[in-house]
Design an enzyme around this catalytic site. Structure first.
Site, PDB file in Angstrom:
ATOM      1  N   ASP A   1      -0.933  75.694   6.719  1.00 13.76           N
ATOM      2  CA  ASP A   1       0.210  75.065   7.398  1.00 13.76           C
ATOM      3  C   ASP A   1       0.780  75.989   8.482  1.00 13.76           C
ATOM      4  OD1 ASP A   1       1.430  76.854   5.701  1.00 13.76           O
ATOM      5  OD2 ASP A   1       2.723  75.383   4.703  1.00 13.76           O
ATOM      6  N   SER A   2       0.186  77.210   8.619  1.00 14.10           N
ATOM      7  CA  SER A   2       0.515  78.049   9.782  1.00 14.10           C
ATOM      8  C   SER A   2       0.159  77.326  11.074  1.00 14.10           C
ATOM      9  CB  SER A   2      -0.225  79.390   9.707  1.00 14.10           C
ATOM     10  OG  SER A   2      -1.618  79.185   9.595  1.00 14.10           O
TER      11      SER A   2
ATOM     12  N   ASP B   1      -3.769  73.353   2.961  1.00 12.70           N
ATOM     13  CA  ASP B   1      -2.415  73.598   2.452  1.00 12.70           C
ATOM     14  C   ASP B   1      -1.688  72.284   2.198  1.00 12.70           C
ATOM     15  OD1 ASP B   1      -1.900  76.296   2.131  1.00 12.70           O
ATOM     16  OD2 ASP B   1      -1.238  76.598   4.195  1.00 12.70           O
TER      17      ASP B   1
ATOM     18  N   LYS C   1      -4.200  74.094  -1.408  1.00 11.59           N
ATOM     19  CA  LYS C   1      -3.454  75.328  -1.713  1.00 11.59           C
ATOM     20  C   LYS C   1      -1.974  74.994  -1.787  1.00 11.59           C
ATOM     21  CE  LYS C   1      -2.832  78.881   1.390  1.00 11.59           C
ATOM     22  NZ  LYS C   1      -1.374  78.900   1.580  1.00 11.59           N
TER      23      LYS C   1
ATOM     24  N   GLU D   1       2.048  76.912  -2.664  1.00  9.60           N
ATOM     25  CA  GLU D   1       2.741  78.207  -2.721  1.00  9.60           C
ATOM     26  C   GLU D   1       3.640  78.305  -3.943  1.00  9.60           C
ATOM     27  OE1 GLU D   1       4.898  78.978   0.907  1.00  9.60           O
ATOM     28  OE2 GLU D   1       3.116  78.743   2.155  1.00  9.60           O
TER      29      GLU D   1
ATOM     30  N   GLU E   1      -0.116  87.421  -0.428  1.00  9.07           N
ATOM     31  CA  GLU E   1       0.346  87.670   0.950  1.00  9.07           C
ATOM     32  C   GLU E   1       1.434  88.740   0.992  1.00  9.07           C
ATOM     33  OE1 GLU E   1       1.185  84.248   3.389  1.00  9.07           O
ATOM     34  OE2 GLU E   1       1.941  85.490   5.028  1.00  9.07           O
TER      35      GLU E   1
END
Ligand code: KIV
Length: 257
Positions: A44-45, A83, A113, A115, A182
């Site tokens: 999602d970056s 993501d 993915k 978080e 991260e």
């Protein structure tokens, strides 16, 4: 044969480092796949590096699916992971299942993915993996919590480091096939990597993870701002400006066409 999550586990056992990069469109994904990247993350970056947002929060599931489908059209070999975007999976487990299900039904992506390692998130990961949806976890600096954590390194105090370690263990026990670490201290990443049976993929987490991931725009010199742990391997931004200036010159001078 495309790379599978279980292949990554075998590589951990064989101490064969896993190479991972992000992609947001067909052109980049095709080149990464040709270059032999093992795991392509539709991160999602892309909200920041491809769409110009200030952080990752604005992208929604439709946008992620749109980009993931384009990435998959360029990939033959790599494992592609997408993501789940902010608030598509945190509100409830049924919403998380629906979001992950849409990604897997509407694109050829093999895994999602998400978080965080809170008990609620661990339960969500457990439900997803029980349904046969491969999940990649993500702890340490979690950019979807930017307004709570900022972008600073996580796990600097003993308490924080212990919490992150326990989160990683719980995520592995919940059935995740791997985990992104991260921006945490290298000794903590090494400890997590030694303890977990699943591969760790580090970004700003030192050299001892089972694999490394970078945001491709950072590696290629295309990002407006690069995090301290990223390495620029090619200054493509400068090369693009020079090429476009040459074209402009040629047009203005009457040399092209
Ligand atoms: O969105 C992303 O690019 C990521 C990487 C930083 C791992 O999650």
């Amino acid at each position: 044969m495309p790379i599978t999550p279980s292949q990554l586990s075998r590589w951990k056992q064989q101490h064969r480092p896993i190479v991972s990069l992000t992609a947001w469109d067909y052109a980049i994904a095709r080149l990464l796949d040709q270059a032999g990247v093992d795991l392509i993350l539709v991160g999602d970056s892309l909200a920041m590096v491809a769409l110009g947002h200030r952080n990752t929060l604005p992208v929604d599931l439709d946008v992620m699916i749109h980009h993931a489908a384009a990435v998959c059209r360029g990939v033959e070999q790599a494992l592609v992971v997408c993501d789940l975007p902010f608030l598509s999976y945190q509100i409830s487990i049924p919403e998380a299942i629906a979001a992950a299900g849409r990604v897997l039904k509407e694109t050829p992506v093999q895994a999602v993915k998400l978080e965080g390692g809170s008990p609620a998130m661990v339960e969500t990961i457990h439900r997803l993996t029980t349904l046969g949806i491969p999940v990649l976890g993500h702890v340490g600096l979690t950019p979807q919590s930017v307004h709570q954590l900022g972008y600073r390194q996580q796990g600097q105090t003993a308490d924080e480091a212990e919490r992150i370690l326990q989160e990683a263990i719980a995520i592995a026990e919940a059935g995740a096939f791997g985990i992104v670490l991260e921006h945490i201290p290298a000794p903590l990443a090494r400890k997590i990597t030694e303890k977990l049976p699943i591969p760790t993929i580090g970004i700003g987490a030192g050299p001892d993870c089972d694999g490394q991931v970078l945001v491709t725009a950072d590696l290629l010199g295309l990002s407006a701002k690069t995090p301290p742990f990223a390495q620029v391997y090619l200054n493509m931004g400068e090369q693009i400006i020079a090429a476009v200036q040459s074209f402009g010159e040629d047009v203005r001078q009457g040399h092209f066409p």
